[in-house]
Design a protein around this motif. Structure first.
Motif, PDB file in Angstrom:
ATOM      1  N   TRP A 124      -8.387   7.517  -9.177  1.00 33.44           N
ATOM      2  CA  TRP A 124      -7.939   6.333  -8.443  1.00 33.44           C
ATOM      3  C   TRP A 124      -8.650   6.259  -7.097  1.00 33.44           C
ATOM      4  O   TRP A 124      -8.658   7.240  -6.360  1.00 33.44           O
ATOM      5  N   GLN A 125      -9.223   5.122  -6.799  1.00 31.76           N
ATOM      6  CA  GLN A 125      -9.807   4.946  -5.474  1.00 31.76           C
ATOM      7  C   GLN A 125      -9.176   3.724  -4.821  1.00 31.76           C
ATOM      8  O   GLN A 125      -9.138   2.655  -5.434  1.00 31.76           O
ATOM      9  N   VAL A 126      -8.673   3.908  -3.623  1.00 33.06           N
ATOM     10  CA  VAL A 126      -7.881   2.875  -2.978  1.00 33.06           C
ATOM     11  C   VAL A 126      -8.646   2.252  -1.816  1.00 33.06           C
ATOM     12  O   VAL A 126      -9.259   2.966  -1.019  1.00 33.06           O
ATOM     13  N   GLY A 129       0.816  -1.202   0.000  1.00 34.04           N
ATOM     14  CA  GLY A 129       0.000   0.000   0.000  1.00 34.04           C
ATOM     15  C   GLY A 129       0.854   1.257   0.000  1.00 34.04           C
ATOM     16  O   GLY A 129       0.545   2.236  -0.698  1.00 34.04           O
ATOM     17  N   GLU A 130       1.964   1.238   0.765  1.00 36.54           N
ATOM     18  CA  GLU A 130       2.849   2.402   0.818  1.00 36.54           C
ATOM     19  C   GLU A 130       3.471   2.663  -0.553  1.00 36.54           C
ATOM     20  O   GLU A 130       3.536   3.801  -1.027  1.00 36.54           O
ATOM     21  N   ARG A 131       3.926   1.598  -1.213  1.00 39.27           N
ATOM     22  CA  ARG A 131       4.567   1.755  -2.516  1.00 39.27           C
ATOM     23  C   ARG A 131       3.564   2.228  -3.573  1.00 39.27           C
ATOM     24  O   ARG A 131       3.859   3.095  -4.393  1.00 39.27           O
ATOM     25  N   LEU A 182       1.245   6.507  -6.994  1.00 41.36           N
ATOM     26  CA  LEU A 182       0.131   7.379  -7.404  1.00 41.36           C
ATOM     27  C   LEU A 182       0.528   8.845  -7.265  1.00 41.36           C
ATOM     28  O   LEU A 182       0.181   9.674  -8.116  1.00 41.36           O
ATOM     29  N   ALA A 183       1.293   9.159  -6.206  1.00 42.64           N
ATOM     30  CA  ALA A 183       1.739  10.544  -6.013  1.00 42.64           C
ATOM     31  C   ALA A 183       2.672  10.957  -7.150  1.00 42.64           C
ATOM     32  O   ALA A 183       2.590  12.086  -7.653  1.00 42.64           O
ATOM     33  N   GLY A 208       0.861   3.919  -2.988  1.00 37.99           N
ATOM     34  CA  GLY A 208       0.557   5.311  -2.654  1.00 37.99           C
ATOM     35  C   GLY A 208       1.624   6.253  -3.203  1.00 37.99           C
ATOM     36  O   GLY A 208       1.319   7.306  -3.788  1.00 37.99           O
ATOM     37  N   ALA A 209       2.886   5.865  -3.052  1.00 37.15           N
ATOM     38  CA  ALA A 209       3.992   6.679  -3.566  1.00 37.15           C
ATOM     39  C   ALA A 209       3.923   6.750  -5.094  1.00 37.15           C
ATOM     40  O   ALA A 209       4.167   7.809  -5.701  1.00 37.15           O
ATOM     41  N   THR A 269      -8.425  -1.160   1.146  1.00 33.10           N
ATOM     42  CA  THR A 269      -7.536  -2.153   1.747  1.00 33.10           C
ATOM     43  C   THR A 269      -8.358  -3.345   2.210  1.00 33.10           C
ATOM     44  O   THR A 269      -9.276  -3.207   3.023  1.00 33.10           O
TER      45      THR A 269
END
Lengths: 64, 390
Positions: free
Chosen positions: B143-145, B125-127, B132-133, B129-130, B147
């Motif tokens: 984008w909708q995330v 998830g962290e990767r 997408l940024a 997220g990075a 978990t």
């Protein structure tokens, strides 16, 4: 006409067994009382199958 | 990372360059000019099939979903505990997965893309997220995330759609395919992360060589993820000693193949059909030296029984009964007929394929290891190498 089949919505079914009472020709019960469906619904059993779908107290049976 | 990832020919090429967008774009152009017919033709030419386990032709799914208000869903949540390939992709090749999702969204004329992340591995998830940024708003998709919960059945297609809809992350009955009616009744193209990565790779570099990600365990302290060429030999994945012992193909919902059976077969679905096996989601579990397939199956079925969501009666009651019946066999007091009967009783009788997958594993044990089961009746064990090669 395309052949019809009875399908169980398993998360809704609680094994009340009414479907077996209403349609023993096609529905038996397993060792825990959950329905076991035997194959497709023949033309002559379609009205009975529709009544069985309507009669399930959990609304867990569908004709598809 | 909790897995070892090896350099591969396509998806896992140039691992030394890192996962950032700047490196990725040097080898993969930004998605552009995509239409439904172009993407479906590319997927068809490559015979791209879903890599979540079911192996459904991607082009068929894409065309089915190509109606008004379609939604794209990238499933990065691997329920199968032995599979780590999507975790590897998410961490090392996030932009390849995202490019595939953008291509699919363009082909379907939608901006709605949902990403379902694995609850067990927050690093993915962290990767993502990075990643997408880094991409910012360049993709013109929303984008909708989400978990997913931990657990075997939470990555299942309908369970994922339930999660997206704000309901418990558990399987429900699918009356029609997701591509016909999925998220909020909309046509939903839901595919595994590797499927999208393969799609992006095929678009950028053509269909050859066709590859597949494999997760294998047992030879090092961590599982290994590797990319193999389809049609290649199994010794790219397994050692000669491992090929001479039974192998569990497809993971906990997979099937046993007998000792030696893979040595003369290729890594290809058609070569495995005769063994009753598929490549599934690419999980390969060789039987460790000195282990016994009966004992391993007991352990796995016991685990799978515990992973039932408990919503469907035959699964909730049948899997523990199956686990007990198998344990009795392992201890030399059981009945093979009871095991067969219970496996047949649970099959096809749940909202998801959890009972089916468990039954499939048990049936394969009965199919290949009859001699071994007979030995166990005499309180002995042959470690599964008695069965003749298929």
């Amino acid at each position: 006409m395309a052949s019809s089949r009875l399908r169980v919505d398993w998360p809704s079914c609680e094994g009340r067994g009414l479907c077996h009472e209403l349609l023993p020709e096609l529905i038996s019960l397993d060792r825990w009382g959950f329905p076991v469906i035997a194959g497709e619904v023949p033309e002559e059993l379609l009205p009975a199958a529709r009544r069985t779908v309507a009669g399930c107290p959990r609304l867990a049976l569908r004709l598809v | 990372m909790s897995v070892l990832v090896e350099e591969g020919p396509r998806l896992l090429a140039h691992l030394d360059e890192g996962p950032q967008l700047v490196h990725h774009r040097r080898r993969h152009p930004a998605p552009a000019d995509m239409t439904l017919d172009r993407l479906a033709a590319a997927a068809e030419a490559a015979d791209l099939r879903g890599r979540g386990g079911a192996g459904f032709p991607f082009a068929t799914k894409l065309r089915t979903a190509a109606r008004r208000r379609a939604v794209v869903v990238v499933n990065l949540s691997e329920g199968e505990p032995a599979s780590h390939k999507d975790e590897a992709l998410g961490q090392l090749r996030p932009h390849l997965v995202l490019d595939g999702a953008v291509l699919a969204a363009m082909a379907l004329g939608t901006r709605q893309v949902h990403l379902v992340l694995p609850g067990e591995t927050p690093a993915v998830g962290e990767r993502i997220g990075a990643a997408l940024a880094e991409r910012g708003s360049s993709d013109r998709v929303s984008w909708q995330v989400h978990t997913a919960a931990a657990g075997f059945v939470s990555g299942q297609a309908r369970a994922v759609i339930e999660l997206m809809s704000g309901r418990p992350n558990l399987p429900v009955t699918a009356w029609v395919p997701e591509a016909v009616s999925g998220y909020r009744g909309r046509p939903t193209l839901l595919s595994n992360a590797e499927t999208f990565a393969q799609l992006a790779s095929i678009w950028a570099h053509g269909p050859d060589p066709a590859t597949m990600l494999i997760t294998r365990a047992g030879d090092t302290d961590r599982p290994r993820v590797l990319e193999v060429v389809l049609g290649g030999r199994w010794d790219a994945v397994l050692s000669p000693a491992e090929l001479a012992r039974p192998v569990l193909l497809g993971g906990y919902h997979g099937v046993w193949v007998p000792a030696g059976a893979l040595a003369n077969r290729r890594i290809a679905g058609e070569d495995l059909a005769g063994l009753g096996a598929t490549l599934g989601a690419g999980v390969v579990l060789p039987l460790p030296e000195g282990s016994c397939p009966v004992h391993e199956t007991v352990r796995i079925v016991d685990y799978l029984a515990g992973q039932s969501a408990g919503r469907c009666g035959p699964c909730r009651l049948g899997l523990p009964a199956l686990a007990r019946a198998l344990d009795d066999i392992d201890r030399g007091v059981g009945s093979g007929a009871l095991v067969d009967d219970l496996a047949a009783t649970v099959r096809g009788r749940g909202a998801c394929a959890h009972p089916d997958g468990t039954a499939r594993l048990v049936v394969s044990l009965r199919r290949w290891f009859g001699d071994e089961l007979a030995l166990h009746q005499r309180q002995e064990c042959g470690h599964g190498v008695l069965a003749a090669a298929g």
